[in-house]
Design a protein around this motif. Structure first.
Motif, PDB file in Angstrom:
ATOM      1  N   ILE A   1      19.535   2.357   0.097  1.00 37.46           N
ATOM      2  CA  ILE A   1      18.769   1.502  -0.824  1.00 37.46           C
ATOM      3  C   ILE A   1      19.236   1.725  -2.253  1.00 37.46           C
ATOM      4  CG2 ILE A   1      16.479   1.050  -1.785  1.00 37.46           C
ATOM      5  CD1 ILE A   1      16.787  -0.069   0.976  1.00 37.46           C
ATOM      6  N   VAL A   2      19.472   2.996  -2.623  1.00 38.82           N
ATOM      7  CA  VAL A   2      19.954   3.296  -3.976  1.00 38.82           C
ATOM      8  C   VAL A   2      21.285   2.602  -4.232  1.00 38.82           C
ATOM      9  CG1 VAL A   2      20.763   5.125  -5.508  1.00 38.82           C
ATOM     10  CG2 VAL A   2      18.747   5.508  -4.087  1.00 38.82           C
ATOM     11  N   ALA A   3      22.186   2.645  -3.242  1.00 39.87           N
ATOM     12  CA  ALA A   3      23.487   1.991  -3.397  1.00 39.87           C
ATOM     13  C   ALA A   3      23.329   0.478  -3.564  1.00 39.87           C
ATOM     14  CB  ALA A   3      24.366   2.306  -2.187  1.00 39.87           C
ATOM     15  N   LYS A   4      22.410  -0.114  -2.798  1.00 40.46           N
ATOM     16  CA  LYS A   4      22.165  -1.553  -2.922  1.00 40.46           C
ATOM     17  C   LYS A   4      21.628  -1.901  -4.305  1.00 40.46           C
ATOM     18  CE  LYS A   4      21.155  -2.558   1.959  1.00 40.46           C
ATOM     19  NZ  LYS A   4      20.136  -3.073   2.903  1.00 40.46           N
ATOM     20  N   LEU A   5      20.726  -1.070  -4.813  1.00 38.49           N
ATOM     21  CA  LEU A   5      20.148  -1.327  -6.134  1.00 38.49           C
ATOM     22  C   LEU A   5      21.214  -1.213  -7.219  1.00 38.49           C
ATOM     23  CD1 LEU A   5      16.763   0.611  -5.782  1.00 38.49           C
ATOM     24  CD2 LEU A   5      17.083  -1.873  -5.796  1.00 38.49           C
ATOM     25  N   ARG A   6      22.118  -0.229  -7.093  1.00 38.89           N
ATOM     26  CA  ARG A   6      23.201  -0.087  -8.073  1.00 38.89           C
ATOM     27  C   ARG A   6      24.094  -1.334  -8.055  1.00 38.89           C
ATOM     28  NH1 ARG A   6      20.721   3.871  -9.407  1.00 38.89           N
ATOM     29  NH2 ARG A   6      21.443   6.017  -9.635  1.00 38.89           N
TER      30      ARG A   6
ATOM     31  N   THR B   1       0.816  -1.226   0.000  1.00 41.28           N
ATOM     32  CA  THR B   1       0.000   0.000   0.000  1.00 41.28           C
ATOM     33  C   THR B   1       0.846   1.271   0.000  1.00 41.28           C
ATOM     34  OG1 THR B   1      -0.137  -0.146   2.416  1.00 41.28           O
ATOM     35  CG2 THR B   1      -1.946  -1.119   1.149  1.00 41.28           C
ATOM     36  N   THR B   2       2.143   1.154   0.227  1.00 39.85           N
ATOM     37  CA  THR B   2       3.024   2.324   0.231  1.00 39.85           C
ATOM     38  C   THR B   2       4.273   2.030  -0.601  1.00 39.85           C
ATOM     39  OG1 THR B   2       4.326   1.638   2.165  1.00 39.85           O
ATOM     40  CG2 THR B   2       2.271   2.843   2.594  1.00 39.85           C
ATOM     41  N   SER B   3       4.997   3.085  -0.928  1.00 35.29           N
ATOM     42  CA  SER B   3       6.246   2.933  -1.675  1.00 35.29           C
ATOM     43  C   SER B   3       7.263   2.112  -0.881  1.00 35.29           C
ATOM     44  CB  SER B   3       6.837   4.307  -2.004  1.00 35.29           C
ATOM     45  OG  SER B   3       5.973   5.039  -2.839  1.00 35.29           O
ATOM     46  N   LYS B   4       7.249   2.282   0.428  1.00 37.09           N
ATOM     47  CA  LYS B   4       8.176   1.535   1.282  1.00 37.09           C
ATOM     48  C   LYS B   4       7.916   0.030   1.172  1.00 37.09           C
ATOM     49  CE  LYS B   4       9.917   1.346   6.028  1.00 37.09           C
ATOM     50  NZ  LYS B   4       9.781   1.895   7.408  1.00 37.09           N
ATOM     51  N   HIS B   5       6.638  -0.335   1.129  1.00 40.02           N
ATOM     52  CA  HIS B   5       6.292  -1.750   0.980  1.00 40.02           C
ATOM     53  C   HIS B   5       6.786  -2.301  -0.361  1.00 40.02           C
ATOM     54  CE1 HIS B   5       2.669  -1.173   3.923  1.00 40.02           C
ATOM     55  NE2 HIS B   5       3.842  -1.187   4.535  1.00 40.02           N
ATOM     56  N   ILE B   6       6.626  -1.511  -1.422  1.00 39.37           N
ATOM     57  CA  ILE B   6       7.054  -1.938  -2.756  1.00 39.37           C
ATOM     58  C   ILE B   6       8.565  -2.160  -2.786  1.00 39.37           C
ATOM     59  CG2 ILE B   6       7.253  -1.246  -5.174  1.00 39.37           C
ATOM     60  CD1 ILE B   6       4.597   0.269  -4.806  1.00 39.37           C
TER      61      ILE B   6
ATOM     62  N   GLU C   1      13.416   1.377  -8.453  1.00 38.79           N
ATOM     63  CA  GLU C   1      13.885   2.729  -8.788  1.00 38.79           C
ATOM     64  C   GLU C   1      12.761   3.626  -9.273  1.00 38.79           C
ATOM     65  OE1 GLU C   1      18.529   1.811 -10.059  1.00 38.79           O
ATOM     66  OE2 GLU C   1      16.975   1.831 -11.590  1.00 38.79           O
ATOM     67  N   GLN C   2      11.654   3.020  -9.703  1.00 36.80           N
ATOM     68  CA  GLN C   2      10.531   3.796 -10.234  1.00 36.80           C
ATOM     69  C   GLN C   2       9.473   4.118  -9.179  1.00 36.80           C
ATOM     70  OE1 GLN C   2       9.161   1.364 -13.463  1.00 36.80           O
ATOM     71  NE2 GLN C   2      11.015   1.684 -14.669  1.00 36.80           N
ATOM     72  N   THR C   3       9.753   3.816  -7.915  1.00 40.44           N
ATOM     73  CA  THR C   3       8.785   4.142  -6.869  1.00 40.44           C
ATOM     74  C   THR C   3       8.653   5.655  -6.765  1.00 40.44           C
ATOM     75  OG1 THR C   3      10.577   3.973  -5.252  1.00 40.44           O
ATOM     76  CG2 THR C   3       9.134   2.061  -5.506  1.00 40.44           C
ATOM     77  N   PRO C   4       7.438   6.141  -6.480  1.00 44.36           N
ATOM     78  CA  PRO C   4       7.195   7.585  -6.495  1.00 44.36           C
ATOM     79  C   PRO C   4       8.028   8.372  -5.501  1.00 44.36           C
ATOM     80  CG  PRO C   4       5.153   6.339  -6.042  1.00 44.36           C
ATOM     81  CD  PRO C   4       6.249   5.351  -6.179  1.00 44.36           C
ATOM     82  N   ASP C   5       8.211   7.842  -4.306  1.00 42.48           N
ATOM     83  CA  ASP C   5       8.965   8.570  -3.284  1.00 42.48           C
ATOM     84  C   ASP C   5      10.460   8.426  -3.519  1.00 42.48           C
ATOM     85  OD1 ASP C   5       6.524   9.116  -2.204  1.00 42.48           O
ATOM     86  OD2 ASP C   5       6.617   7.537  -0.682  1.00 42.48           O
ATOM     87  N   SER C   6      11.206   9.424  -3.043  1.00 38.71           N
ATOM     88  CA  SER C   6      12.659   9.352  -3.178  1.00 38.71           C
ATOM     89  C   SER C   6      13.189   8.227  -2.302  1.00 38.71           C
ATOM     90  CB  SER C   6      13.295  10.682  -2.770  1.00 38.71           C
ATOM     91  OG  SER C   6      12.940  11.008  -1.441  1.00 38.71           O
TER      92      SER C   6
ATOM     93  N   MET D   1      13.397  -5.634  -2.821  1.00 41.55           N
ATOM     94  CA  MET D   1      14.676  -6.033  -2.239  1.00 41.55           C
ATOM     95  C   MET D   1      14.674  -7.515  -1.877  1.00 41.55           C
ATOM     96  SD  MET D   1      16.413  -3.325  -2.553  1.00 41.55           S
ATOM     97  CE  MET D   1      17.909  -3.906  -1.785  1.00 41.55           C
ATOM     98  N   ASN D   2      13.548  -8.015  -1.356  1.00 38.25           N
ATOM     99  CA  ASN D   2      13.456  -9.442  -1.030  1.00 38.25           C
ATOM    100  C   ASN D   2      13.555 -10.306  -2.284  1.00 38.25           C
ATOM    101  OD1 ASN D   2      13.161  -9.084   1.742  1.00 38.25           O
ATOM    102  ND2 ASN D   2      10.942  -8.944   1.646  1.00 38.25           N
TER     103      ASN D   2
END
Length: 442
Positions: free
Chosen positions: A213-218, A170-175, A203-208, A180-181
């Motif tokens: 997390i960005v470093a992990k995704l990279r 229901t939130t960007s944090k959940h997405i 990376e396309q989640t609405p909230d910054s 990540m899982n």
């Protein structure tokens, strides 16, 4: 020509400890000598530590190192709940470490019994949430079951459970948590298409996103591109990884790995300008390189055309690179690409090159060097020809002066032709010498 060079290869690694929290890096467990298994394993946590230890045991070919890795893996497994992995490691040890490191059937039975009870409880709770249509509780229920399967080594089931949480976010944090899982399990399953997809989704989640997390995704995207042999894309992702990564992603990758993988992929795929701007002058990536001095030096040596030193570092590090769970199958390809780039850059400034001198620089025979150069010429990577009798490589550099003169002459001829055409047309119009069509017949 006085250009250094030694037998190259295509990958380099060195792993030190540190990054994050202002801690100093400890001595690198990857060295020119035998791998320090304990120091190496200390960089990682969770299932990747176990996977890397088992991989080293299978690949190292040195019984002492193999038994050390298996002993550490056995002890680590007993802290968890993966009974199948326990059986596998005990079978690999095969009694060589004494009775203490055999199959512990009592532990297996206890863990299995507790797992059945836990699984039944989680499934009952989830069924209750689904009956009551409590969206957040359903999401958490699927997450808990996913964590359960993951802990017990049932990765495919864990993947399915994590995916099912998507409909209840229901939130960007959940997405982001769901992504990540899924990324974590997909990396362990070797399903790197899923890794790339869910990195993009996160990376396309609405909230910054949080910088960590960005470093992990990279880093995850870099791994996915490395595994699919997209070395240039992998290099870009690794050099863009923020220092916020620190030791926060040890269940997947260590900061030293970011330095090693990023540097090697960059050496194999970047041109000189990119290597300078995106690696050497990149303050952010330099923090990673500081953890692995050998790799930092070989990058600087390559850019400064000290190929002997650079390729020498690579050759010394190669045995340990072949024990890296992600890098091992790319070592030969990266070695070849880096060596070819070194050869190309070696020959580029010169009109002629003595093959005997060059062979000495690259610590190879003249005949082998000729074959390498012939292959590069055939692939149009070097514009040159080989004088096999005198053992000289002659570059086919374009004659810039002659080319400029030819272009000027051509331009002048075209200008003269255009002017004559314009004058002819002007004279025709002046004397009214124009052919007109006659009246049409009806």
């Amino acid at each position: 020509m006085d250009v250094e060079g030694e037998v190259p290869a295509a990958a380099a690694a060195a792993i030190a400890n540190g990054l994050g929290g202002g801690e100093e890096a400890s001595p690198a467990p990857f060295s020119a000598e035998q791998l320090d298994v304990e120091a190496y394993a200390a960089q990682y946590s969770g299932r990747t530590r176990l996977a890397r230890l088992v991989f080293i045991a299978e690949r190292c070919g040195v019984e002492a190192m193999q038994l050390e890795a298996l002993r550490m893996a056995y002890d680590e497994i007993k802290k968890g709940e993966d009974v199948q992995l326990h059986r596998d490691v005990a079978l690999k040890i095969n009694g060589r470490l004494g009775p203490r490191y055999g199959l512990d059937q009592a532990w297996v039975d206890t863990v299995s019994r507790r797992a059945e009870q836990r699984k039944e409880k989680l499934e009952n709770e989830l069924n209750g949430y689904r009956t009551n249509l409590i969206k957040e509780s359903i999401r958490m229920g699927y997450n808990d079951i996913g964590d359960f399967f993951y802990a017990h080594g049932q990765l495919s089931d864990a993947f399915k459970s994590y995916i099912r949480t998507r409909d209840y976010c229901t939130t960007s944090k959940h997405i982001v948590q769901m992504c990540m899982n899924v990324i974590l399990v997909s990396i362990e399953l070797g399903q790197f298409a899923h890794v790339s997809n869910y990195v993009s989704k996160a990376e396309q989640t609405p909230d910054s996103l949080d910088p960590t997390i960005v470093a992990k995704l990279r880093a995850a995207a870099g791994l996915a591109n490395l595994e699919t042999k997209k070395y240039k894309l992998a290099a870009r992702k690794f050099v863009e990884t923020g220092i916020e990564l620190g030791n926060n992603y040890s269940e997947v990758i260590a900061p030293q790995d970011v330095a090693v993988y990023g540097a090697l992929c960059a050496l194999a795929s970047f041109d000189r300008s990119d290597l300078k701007s995106k690696v050497i002058d990149n303050i952010n990536f330099r923090n990673f390189l500081e953890l692995v001095p050998e790799v930092r030096e070989l990058v600087n040596d390559f850019y400064a055309s000290r190929y002997g030193s650079c390729l020498g570092h690579l050759e010394k590090l190669k045995p340990n690179l072949l024990l890296d769970i992600h890098l091992h199958e790319h070592v030969e390809t990266l070695y070849t690409d880096i060596r070819h780039k070194a050869i190309i850059q070696y020959t580029l400034p010169f009109i002629s090159v003595d093959l005997n001198t060059m062979a000495t620089a690259f610590k190879t025979s003249v005949s082998m060097l000729e074959k390498e150069l012939a292959a590069l010429i055939t692939e149009n990577k070097i514009q040159a020809r080989i004088d096999s009798h005198n053992k000289i490589l002659y570059a086919r550099h374009a004659d810039q002066r002659n080319t400029t003169f030819q272009r000027v002459l051509q331009t002048g001829n075209e200008f003269e032709r255009d002017v004559k055409s314009m004058l002819l047309r002007a004279n025709l119009l002046k004397h009214d010498y124009i052919q007109r069509s006659g009246p049409r017949k009806m």
